[in-house]
Design an enzyme around this catalytic site. Structure first.
Site, mmCIF file in Angstrom:
data_model
loop_
_atom_site.group_PDB
_atom_site.id
_atom_site.type_symbol
_atom_site.label_atom_id
_atom_site.label_comp_id
_atom_site.label_asym_id
_atom_site.label_seq_id
_atom_site.Cartn_x
_atom_site.Cartn_y
_atom_site.Cartn_z
ATOM 1 N N TYR A 153 0.746 -1.136 0.041
ATOM 2 C CA TYR A 153 0.003 0.064 0.184
ATOM 3 C C TYR A 153 0.832 1.174 0.104
ATOM 4 O O TYR A 153 1.841 1.426 0.717
ATOM 5 C CB TYR A 153 -0.881 -0.074 1.028
ATOM 6 N N ASP A 248 9.367 2.976 -0.734
ATOM 7 C CA ASP A 248 8.349 3.754 -0.058
ATOM 8 C C ASP A 248 8.640 3.436 1.499
ATOM 9 O O ASP A 248 8.402 2.325 1.970
ATOM 10 C CB ASP A 248 7.038 3.211 -0.352
ATOM 11 N N LYS A 276 4.940 9.621 8.379
ATOM 12 C CA LYS A 276 4.668 9.269 9.585
ATOM 13 C C LYS A 276 5.571 9.638 10.796
ATOM 14 O O LYS A 276 5.641 10.856 11.165
ATOM 15 C CB LYS A 276 4.446 7.786 9.662
HETATM 16 P P1 KE4 Z 1 -0.713 8.654 4.150
HETATM 17 O O1 KE4 Z 1 -1.480 9.318 2.950
HETATM 18 O O2 KE4 Z 1 -1.726 7.532 4.887
HETATM 19 O O3 KE4 Z 1 -0.094 9.415 5.107
HETATM 20 O O4 KE4 Z 1 0.356 7.410 3.665
HETATM 21 C C1 KE4 Z 1 0.269 6.553 2.873
HETATM 22 C C2 KE4 Z 1 1.081 5.355 2.799
HETATM 23 C C3 KE4 Z 1 2.115 5.104 1.969
HETATM 24 N N1 KE4 Z 1 2.996 4.289 2.179
HETATM 25 C C4 KE4 Z 1 2.962 3.381 2.988
HETATM 26 C C5 KE4 Z 1 3.885 2.296 3.107
HETATM 27 C C6 KE4 Z 1 1.924 3.484 4.214
HETATM 28 O O5 KE4 Z 1 1.747 2.417 4.919
HETATM 29 C C7 KE4 Z 1 1.106 4.542 3.953
HETATM 30 C C8 KE4 Z 1 -0.191 4.743 4.773
HETATM 31 N N2 KE4 Z 1 -0.316 3.594 6.050
HETATM 32 C C9 KE4 Z 1 -1.376 3.219 6.349
HETATM 33 C C10 KE4 Z 1 -1.741 2.233 7.292
HETATM 34 N N3 KE4 Z 1 -0.568 1.019 7.091
HETATM 35 C C11 KE4 Z 1 -2.503 4.362 6.771
HETATM 36 C C12 KE4 Z 1 -3.589 4.258 7.615
HETATM 37 C C13 KE4 Z 1 -4.915 4.784 6.952
HETATM 38 O O6 KE4 Z 1 -4.759 4.899 5.783
HETATM 39 O O7 KE4 Z 1 -5.917 5.436 7.877
#
Ligand code: KE4
Length: 440
Positions: A153, A248, A276
Site C-alpha cells: 500500500y 516507500d 509518519k
Molecule cells: P498517508 O497518505 O496515509 O499519510 O500515507 C500513505 C502510505 C504510504 N506508504 C505506506 C507504506 C503506508 O503505510 C501508507 C499509509 N499507511 C496506512 C496504514 N498502514 C495508513 C492508515 C490509514 O489509511 O488510515
C-alpha cells in the site's frame, strides 16, 4: 493499571453513543476506512486523549496502544519534547507559505541520515509523497507504466489502488471504482518476493516501465519480510531496464534505526518516500533522491508538485523534535530489545495454545497471522484465518490491549512501551489464545 489477563468486558457506552453521532456526519463514522473496525467486529473506539503508550477512550478506559497512529508515534503520545515544540511554534505562527529555516534544518537532518536523499521535498501525507515520486519517475523516464506489489500500500492515489493492501485489503476492494481503466491499466502488479514475475513484466513491457515502487518491509498486508536477494534483485532489474526504484519508507523510515531501512537491507533507492515518524504525529511526509532527479521538479524542472501547507513550520518543529529524540544513545537498542522480547513471548504463547499461528516481525513491527504456513506474500496473508484474527483482536481489546483493527496491518512498539507492558501484553496474548483454543 494492569489489565486482567481474563477478559472483562469494558464499558464502552459513551464511545457507542458518540460513534452513532459520528456516523451521521462522517462517512462510516471515520476519516479513514481502516479505523471503522469493519473487518474485526466490535465497535469502533472513540478516543479522548493519548499519553505515552496509552490511549484513553470516551468511557475512560485506558488502552495499551500498539497502533500508535499507524506507526507515526514512535515516541508515543504527547511526548513532552514534541508537545513543547508544537506549542512554542503555534505562538510564532503555524504556516507562512514562504520558506523558513526550519525546512532547511529538517531536510538536512533527513539527508544526514539518508544520504541518497540529496534533495528533499516536503508534502503533507504519505500519499502525496508516493504520488509525487511516481509522477517524477514518469517525468524523468518519459514512460507511463509503474510496477507495484500485490498487498503493498502506497496511499490512495489512483495509480496505487489495484491489488493494494491496508484498508483496501481489509475491505476486500481489489480494484477501486473511480480509477479510469486507462490509468489502472498502467499499474502492473507482481507478487511480493517474486523476482521472476518482475522480470516477466519488464520483458512484456520493455522500455515502458517508469518505476518499481516497493515497501522494503511490507507492512500493509501485515508484516512480510523481503526474501534474501529480492530487494537487490529489484535494484538490478530496474537499473538494467532504465527504470527508477522508488522505495516507500513511509512506515519503515526511522522505524528500524535512525535512517532508512534501505541501509540495513543493503540497497539504495533512486527515490525514497518518508512520512509518519518524520512528522511525530502531525502531517509531514517527504520524497527525495539524487539531485539529477529531484531538480526536474518545479520550479527547477517541469514536473509539477506543490502544496499550501507543505513544510509548514509547525510540522517542521514536530518533526525536528521527534528526530532529535531518536538520536539519543540506546533508543533503538532498547526499542528493538523490547520488541524482540514481545515477539518471543507471543511465539511461546502461540506454541502453548496449540492455535496455528505465525508471527512475522522485524524490529518494532510485528503481525500475527492465524495459519500454520509461513506468510511470504499477499496470497499467504489472505489465506490466513482472518476471522480468527478478528477474534484475537477483540479478546485483546477486552484486555485493554489495542492492536490494529485489521489483519493487513502491523503492530507497532514505541520507545515508551515498558518491560512491564511487554509482560502484560504477553500474558494477555496467552489468555486470549487460550480462549480461542477453548472456544474456537
Ligand atoms: P498517508 O497518505 O496515509 O499519510 O500515507 C500513505 C502510505 C504510504 N506508504 C505506506 C507504506 C503506508 O503505510 C501508507 C499509509 N499507511 C496506512 C496504514 N498502514 C495508513 C492508515 C490509514 O489509511 O488510515
Amino acid at each position: 493499571m494492569n489489565a486482567p489477563t481474563k477478559a472483562v468486558k469494558p464499558n464502552r457506552q459513551r464511545s457507542r453513543e458518540i460513534f452513532a453521532r459520528a456516523e451521521t456526519v462522517l462517512v462510516g463514522g471515520v476519516n479513514s476506512p481502516v479505523r471503522a473496525f469493519r473487518s474485526v467486529g466490535g465497535e469502533p473506539l472513540i478516543i479522548e486523549r493519548g499519553s505515552a503508550q496509552y490511549l484513553y477512550d470516551a468511557d475512560g478506559n485506558e488502552l495499551l496502544d500498539y497502533v500508535c497512529s499507524w506507526g507515526a508515534l514512535l515516541l508515543g503520545h504527547a511526548h513532552p519534547a514534541v508537545a513543547a515544540a508544537i506549542a512554542d511554534q503555534a505562538r510564532r505562527g503555524t504556516s507562512f507559505g514562504v520558506t523558513t529555516e526550519l525546512e532547511i534544518e529538517l531536510a538536512s537532518v533527513i539527508h544526514g541520515a539518508i544520504p541518497s536523499m540529496e534533495k528533499v521535498r516536503f508534502v503533507s501525507s504519505g500519499t502525496e509523497a508516493t504520488m509525487s515520486a511516481v509522477r517524477l519517475a514518469r517525468g524523468v523516464t518519459g514512460r507511463d507504466y509503474i510496477l507495484k506489489f500485490e498487498g503493498c500500500y502506497h496511499g490512495h492515489a489512483d495509480s496505487f489502488l489495484s491489488q493494494a493492501g491496508s484498508g483496501l485489503a481489509t475491505l476486500g476492494i481489489a480494484e477501486c471504482p473511480g480509477v479510469p481503466e486507462a490509468l489502472a491499466a498502467l499499474t502492473l502488479n507482481a507478487p511480493f518476493n517474486d523476482l521472476p514475475a518482475v522480470e516477466r513484466l519488464f520483458a512484456e513491457h520493455a522500455g515502458k516501465i517508469a518505476a518499481v515502487i516497493v515497501e522494503p518491509i511490507a507492512a500493509n498486508m501485515g508484516v512480510v519480510l523481503p526474501a534474501e536477494g529480492f530487494l537487490s534483485g529489484l535494484r538490478e532489474i530496474t537499473q538494467r531496464n532504465g527504470a527508477l526504484l522508488i522505495i516507500d519508507e513511509v512506515i519503515t523510515g526511522f522505524r528500524l534505526h535512525y535512517g532508512a531501512a534501505q541501509k540495513l537491507l543493503g540497497i539504495d533507492a533512486d527515490l525514497t518516500t518518508l512520512g509518519k515518524i518524520i512528522g511525530g504525529g502531525v502531517p509531514v511526509a517527504a520524497y527525495g533522491g539524487r539531485r539529477e532527479y529531484m531538480d526536474r521538479v518545479a520550479p527547477l524542472g517541469p514536473v509539477y508538485q506543490g502544496g499550501t501547507l507543505a513544510g509548514n513550520p509547525l510540522a517542521m518543529r514536530a518533526g525536528l523534535a521527534t528526530l532529535n529524540e531518536l538520536t539519543k544513545p540506546g533508543v533503538y537498542e532498547a526499542l528493538n530489545r523490547n520488541a524482540e522480547r514481545l515477539v518471543a513471548g507471543l511465539r511461546k504463547a502461540v506454541a502453548e495454545s496449540g492455535v496455528p499461528a505465525v508471527v512475522n516481525t522485524i524490529g518494532s513491527l510485528a503481525t500475527i497471522f492465524f495459519t500454520a504456513e509461513p506468510v511470504t506474500n499477499y496470497a499467504g496473508a489472505k489465506s490466513s484465518d482472518k476471522t480468527r484474527y478478528a477474534r484475537y483482536f477483540r479478546e485483546m481489546l477486552d484486555r485493554d490491549i489495542f492492536l490494529a483493527p485489521s489483519q493487513f496491518e502491523a503492530a507497532f512498539v514505541s520507545v515508551v512501551h515498558t518491560s512491564d507492558d511487554i509482560d502484560r501484553t504477553i500474558a494477555a496474548a496467552r489468555s486470549s489464545l487460550q480462549a480461542i483454543a477453548d472456544t474456537p
